[in-house]
Design a protein around this motif. Structure first.
Motif, PDB file in Angstrom:
ATOM      1  N   LYS A 290      -8.628   0.762 -12.785  1.00  8.23           N
ATOM      2  CA  LYS A 290      -9.471  -0.030 -11.894  1.00  8.23           C
ATOM      3  C   LYS A 290      -8.866  -1.407 -11.616  1.00  8.23           C
ATOM      4  O   LYS A 290      -8.961  -1.919 -10.497  1.00  8.23           O
ATOM      5  CB  LYS A 290     -10.872  -0.160 -12.499  1.00  8.23           C
ATOM      6  CG  LYS A 290     -11.607   1.176 -12.573  1.00  8.23           C
ATOM      7  CD  LYS A 290     -12.924   1.084 -13.323  1.00  8.23           C
ATOM      8  CE  LYS A 290     -13.579   2.446 -13.451  1.00  8.23           C
ATOM      9  NZ  LYS A 290     -14.833   2.398 -14.256  1.00  8.23           N
TER      10      LYS A 290
ATOM     11  N   LEU B 266      -6.100  -0.819  -9.223  1.00 11.05           N
ATOM     12  CA  LEU B 266      -6.710  -0.587  -7.916  1.00 11.05           C
ATOM     13  C   LEU B 266      -7.111  -1.906  -7.264  1.00 11.05           C
ATOM     14  O   LEU B 266      -6.867  -2.126  -6.064  1.00 11.05           O
ATOM     15  CB  LEU B 266      -7.937   0.314  -8.070  1.00 11.05           C
ATOM     16  CG  LEU B 266      -8.760   0.552  -6.804  1.00 11.05           C
ATOM     17  CD1 LEU B 266      -8.023   1.505  -5.879  1.00 11.05           C
ATOM     18  CD2 LEU B 266     -10.133   1.122  -7.154  1.00 11.05           C
TER      19      LEU B 266
ATOM     20  N   ALA C 221      -5.591  -3.274  -3.835  1.00 11.78           N
ATOM     21  CA  ALA C 221      -6.561  -3.483  -2.761  1.00 11.78           C
ATOM     22  C   ALA C 221      -6.509  -4.920  -2.242  1.00 11.78           C
ATOM     23  O   ALA C 221      -6.665  -5.162  -1.038  1.00 11.78           O
ATOM     24  CB  ALA C 221      -7.973  -3.151  -3.247  1.00 11.78           C
TER      25      ALA C 221
ATOM     26  N   SER D 155      -6.488  12.934  -8.851  1.00 11.68           N
ATOM     27  CA  SER D 155      -7.336  11.904  -8.249  1.00 11.68           C
ATOM     28  C   SER D 155      -6.566  10.815  -7.523  1.00 11.68           C
ATOM     29  O   SER D 155      -7.169   9.882  -7.021  1.00 11.68           O
ATOM     30  CB  SER D 155      -8.216  11.250  -9.336  1.00 11.68           C
ATOM     31  OG  SER D 155      -7.420  10.672 -10.351  1.00 11.68           O
TER      32      SER D 155
ATOM     33  N   LYS E 207      -7.698  10.086  -3.904  1.00  9.69           N
ATOM     34  CA  LYS E 207      -8.976   9.377  -3.847  1.00  9.69           C
ATOM     35  C   LYS E 207      -8.806   7.901  -4.126  1.00  9.69           C
ATOM     36  O   LYS E 207      -9.369   7.050  -3.416  1.00  9.69           O
ATOM     37  CB  LYS E 207      -9.946  10.002  -4.857  1.00  9.69           C
ATOM     38  CG  LYS E 207     -11.290   9.321  -4.926  1.00  9.69           C
ATOM     39  CD  LYS E 207     -12.270  10.131  -5.761  1.00  9.69           C
ATOM     40  CE  LYS E 207     -11.847  10.211  -7.213  1.00  9.69           C
ATOM     41  NZ  LYS E 207     -12.845  10.916  -8.050  1.00  9.69           N
ATOM     42  N   TYR E 208      -8.005   7.566  -5.124  1.00 12.61           N
ATOM     43  CA  TYR E 208      -7.855   6.149  -5.476  1.00 12.61           C
ATOM     44  C   TYR E 208      -6.939   5.412  -4.502  1.00 12.61           C
ATOM     45  O   TYR E 208      -7.107   4.205  -4.288  1.00 12.61           O
ATOM     46  CB  TYR E 208      -7.397   6.011  -6.932  1.00 12.61           C
ATOM     47  CG  TYR E 208      -8.567   6.207  -7.861  1.00 12.61           C
ATOM     48  CD1 TYR E 208      -9.404   5.145  -8.192  1.00 12.61           C
ATOM     49  CD2 TYR E 208      -8.898   7.474  -8.337  1.00 12.61           C
ATOM     50  CE1 TYR E 208     -10.508   5.330  -8.989  1.00 12.61           C
ATOM     51  CE2 TYR E 208     -10.005   7.670  -9.143  1.00 12.61           C
ATOM     52  CZ  TYR E 208     -10.811   6.587  -9.464  1.00 12.61           C
ATOM     53  OH  TYR E 208     -11.933   6.784 -10.251  1.00 12.61           O
TER      54      TYR E 208
ATOM     55  N   TYR F 129      -9.499   4.610  -2.022  1.00  8.03           N
ATOM     56  CA  TYR F 129     -10.377   3.536  -2.481  1.00  8.03           C
ATOM     57  C   TYR F 129      -9.720   2.168  -2.318  1.00  8.03           C
ATOM     58  O   TYR F 129     -10.372   1.176  -1.949  1.00  8.03           O
ATOM     59  CB  TYR F 129     -10.741   3.746  -3.955  1.00  8.03           C
ATOM     60  CG  TYR F 129     -11.816   4.778  -4.204  1.00  8.03           C
ATOM     61  CD1 TYR F 129     -12.716   5.136  -3.213  1.00  8.03           C
ATOM     62  CD2 TYR F 129     -11.946   5.388  -5.460  1.00  8.03           C
ATOM     63  CE1 TYR F 129     -13.700   6.090  -3.445  1.00  8.03           C
ATOM     64  CE2 TYR F 129     -12.935   6.341  -5.697  1.00  8.03           C
ATOM     65  CZ  TYR F 129     -13.802   6.689  -4.690  1.00  8.03           C
ATOM     66  OH  TYR F 129     -14.780   7.617  -4.920  1.00  8.03           O
TER      67      TYR F 129
ATOM     68  N   VAL G 175     -10.139   1.364   1.178  1.00  3.15           N
ATOM     69  CA  VAL G 175     -11.541   1.043   1.499  1.00  3.15           C
ATOM     70  C   VAL G 175     -11.786  -0.458   1.324  1.00  3.15           C
ATOM     71  O   VAL G 175     -12.389  -1.122   2.172  1.00  3.15           O
ATOM     72  CB  VAL G 175     -12.511   1.837   0.601  1.00  3.15           C
ATOM     73  CG1 VAL G 175     -13.932   1.300   0.752  1.00  3.15           C
ATOM     74  CG2 VAL G 175     -12.494   3.322   0.969  1.00  3.15           C
ATOM     75  N   ILE G 176     -11.305  -0.969   0.188  1.00  3.32           N
ATOM     76  CA  ILE G 176     -11.461  -2.410  -0.073  1.00  3.32           C
ATOM     77  C   ILE G 176     -10.536  -3.217   0.826  1.00  3.32           C
ATOM     78  O   ILE G 176     -10.943  -4.179   1.479  1.00  3.32           O
ATOM     79  CB  ILE G 176     -11.165  -2.717  -1.550  1.00  3.32           C
ATOM     80  CG1 ILE G 176     -12.109  -1.934  -2.471  1.00  3.32           C
ATOM     81  CG2 ILE G 176     -11.298  -4.224  -1.816  1.00  3.32           C
ATOM     82  CD1 ILE G 176     -11.722  -1.986  -3.939  1.00  3.32           C
TER      83      ILE G 176
ATOM     84  N   SER H  25     -11.932   4.746   5.558  1.00  5.94           N
ATOM     85  CA  SER H  25     -11.185   4.883   4.310  1.00  5.94           C
ATOM     86  C   SER H  25     -12.050   5.527   3.235  1.00  5.94           C
ATOM     87  O   SER H  25     -11.561   6.331   2.424  1.00  5.94           O
ATOM     88  CB  SER H  25     -10.691   3.509   3.843  1.00  5.94           C
ATOM     89  OG  SER H  25      -9.829   2.941   4.793  1.00  5.94           O
ATOM     90  N   TYR H  26     -13.327   5.187   3.216  1.00  9.96           N
ATOM     91  CA  TYR H  26     -14.239   5.801   2.247  1.00  9.96           C
ATOM     92  C   TYR H  26     -14.409   7.294   2.542  1.00  9.96           C
ATOM     93  O   TYR H  26     -14.443   8.122   1.627  1.00  9.96           O
ATOM     94  CB  TYR H  26     -15.600   5.114   2.282  1.00  9.96           C
ATOM     95  CG  TYR H  26     -16.578   5.682   1.283  1.00  9.96           C
ATOM     96  CD1 TYR H  26     -16.373   5.520  -0.090  1.00  9.96           C
ATOM     97  CD2 TYR H  26     -17.688   6.399   1.704  1.00  9.96           C
ATOM     98  CE1 TYR H  26     -17.252   6.056  -1.016  1.00  9.96           C
ATOM     99  CE2 TYR H  26     -18.576   6.938   0.784  1.00  9.96           C
ATOM    100  CZ  TYR H  26     -18.353   6.769  -0.574  1.00  9.96           C
ATOM    101  OH  TYR H  26     -19.226   7.310  -1.485  1.00  9.96           O
TER     102      TYR H  26
ATOM    103  N   ALA I 106     -11.557   9.011   1.114  1.00 14.24           N
ATOM    104  CA  ALA I 106     -11.687   9.142  -0.335  1.00 14.24           C
ATOM    105  C   ALA I 106     -12.550  10.338  -0.714  1.00 14.24           C
ATOM    106  O   ALA I 106     -12.318  10.997  -1.735  1.00 14.24           O
ATOM    107  CB  ALA I 106     -12.282   7.860  -0.925  1.00 14.24           C
TER     108      ALA I 106
END
Length: 451
Positions: free
Chosen positions: A20, A23, A27, A142, A145-146, A149, A152-153, A309-310, A313
């Protein structure tokens, strides 16, 4: 230490605070990349009035910026392979932040153009490095997905910057400079330096298994302290040190096909998206909308970007990425065409919103898909060259858009943009390999290994 087994040791880790924090850092870099990438588009309508800049001059600055992006992508692959993914990420982000700050002090369109070319080189370089960094640190099941994510941010930088631009550009004759000052804040990525880890996969590719093992032990200790005992990793896949990856290596069959395929993907994405996003404020202003309204309408459309972007994901690790890219590309072509066929403010915002939503979903999917087509040795070079050629193609894109607009009118621009997206979707549908939940290939993976 003969083999650190980084691939399998990373793949069996549960998502934890380490992932995280990584990430968040990536991001943050993406946020200011997306904040900065459209700075010229949001300020050019003001410069047309203030400096007497012409549509052709806007086209030339935009074109040269994409030449800078190409050079940045090529240099990024070299830096990432030679100095490591972490240091390359920090260096390229500081680079684009510094030259965005320099653009604050531009005195004419030529000086601004030079600073934009140098900024664009850093923006593209950072993207290439970040894509590789995320793909090498996250578990195969994953990582798509990340990657999404992070975008997304990060993609929030686009609507935030456009809204800031719509608020400040029209205040007086100097406030457009604040847009570039805002983009320069990307240099603050250096605050994450201690939280970032070098990619163990990069160390392994150089034969430095002791260093790879040391980083892996740090990561595993952090994850185990948070999540409890870790399962045993699968046995290692033997691989030789990757060594230097010369450009001619891409002529080898196993690298040439994915490089050509991804070049088509990124060429059509670049011309298709930047043909829209770079020109929308200027063309709306030329068609009779005020500078403030044209920038505001485009700012509203970019609110769809984080949602796209979400959406990526949600689907990237659930469905085959190739077919997600094809579907998103077709939807963008249709919505982009409708955007160009209306002058109703509500429909402009609606279709522009949908273009931004699905395009940023497409980009997130593409960032996850691209590195999966290469092994460790070719990943940085292949990703960088194909992405860079895509950006280089848009050196011609703005000139084509300007010629179409001046020769055939506003709507012809959007027929051209829809066509480029359609070509990309068709090529992917026919030739794109499947990669869902694939393991990233080692430098000398045996034929039985997954793609």
């Amino acid at each position: 230490m003969q083999h650190a087994n980084a691939l399998n040791r990373l793949n069996r880790l549960p998502i934890a605070r380490f992932h995280k924090l990584t990430l968040l850092a990536v991001a943050f870099a993406y946020f200011f990349e997306f904040a900065d990438i459209n700075s010229f588009a949001t300020t050019s309508p003001k410069l047309i009035k203030l400096w007497g800049v012409t549509v052709n001059q806007v086209a030339y600055v935009t074109s040269l910026s994409f030449v800078g992006m190409f050079l940045g992508s090529i240099v990024a692959s070299t830096i990432a392979d030679r100095w490591g993914r972490k240091r390359a990420l920090l260096l390229t982000t500081v680079w684009f932040g510094f030259f965005s700050f320099a653009a604050v002090f531009s005195w004419d369109i030529v000086s601004l153009g030079v600073f934009r070319v140098l900024t664009s080189a850093g923006l593209s370089a950072m993207t290439v490095v970040a894509v590789i960094y995320v793909n090498e640190l996250y578990p195969a099941a994953s990582r798509g997905k990340y990657q999404a994510y992070a975008i997304v941010i990060g993609i929030c930088g686009t609507p935030v910057t456009n809204l800031i631009a719509s608020a400040v550009v029209g205040i007086n004759d100097w406030t457009w400079r604040l847009v570039y000052l805002w983009g320069a804040l990307g240099v603050l990525l250096v605050l994450f330096t201690r939280q970032l880890k070098e990619s163990p996969r990069w160390y392994e590719s150089r034969g430095e298994h002791d260093k790879a093992d040391a980083v892996l032990r740090e990561i595993e200790a952090q994850v185990a302290a948070e999540k409890g005992p870790l399962p045993e990793p699968a046995p290692p896949v033997q691989e030789a040190p990757a060594g230097k990856a010369p450009l001619r290596m891409l002529l080898q069959k196993k690298y040439l096909f994915p490089t050509l395929l991804l070049t088509v993907v990124w060429v059509t994405q670049t011309i298709g998206f930047f043909g829209y996003s770079t020109w929308a404020p200027t063309l709306l202003a030329k068609e009779g909308f005020s500078v403030e309204k044209s920038v505001f309408y485009v700012a509203l459309t970019t609110v769809g970007a984080p949602l796209g972007s979400y959406l990526a994901a949600l689907v990237t690790d659930r469905f085959e990425r190739k077919w997600c890219l094809v579907a998103f590309g077709v939807v963008i072509a249709v919505c982009g065409l409708f955007y160009g066929l209306t002058f109703d403010p509500i429909l402009i915002v609606v279709f522009g919103f949908l273009v931004n939503l699905f395009e940023r979903g497409y980009t997130a999917l593409g960032y996850a898909y691209s590195p999966e087509l290469f092994d460790t040795r070719g990943r940085s070079l292949g990703t960088g060259v194909s992405y860079g050629l895509g950006r280089l193609s848009n050196a011609a894109g703005p000139l084509i858009v300007a010629a179409l607009y001046n020769g055939s009118g506003y709507q012809s621009v959007f027929f051209f943009i829809a066509g480029t997206w359609t070509v990309g979707a068709v090529v992917l549908a026919i030739f794109g390999p499947r990669t869902r939940q694939a393991t990233l290939k080692p430098a000398t993976a045996p034929k039985a290994a997954e793609v």
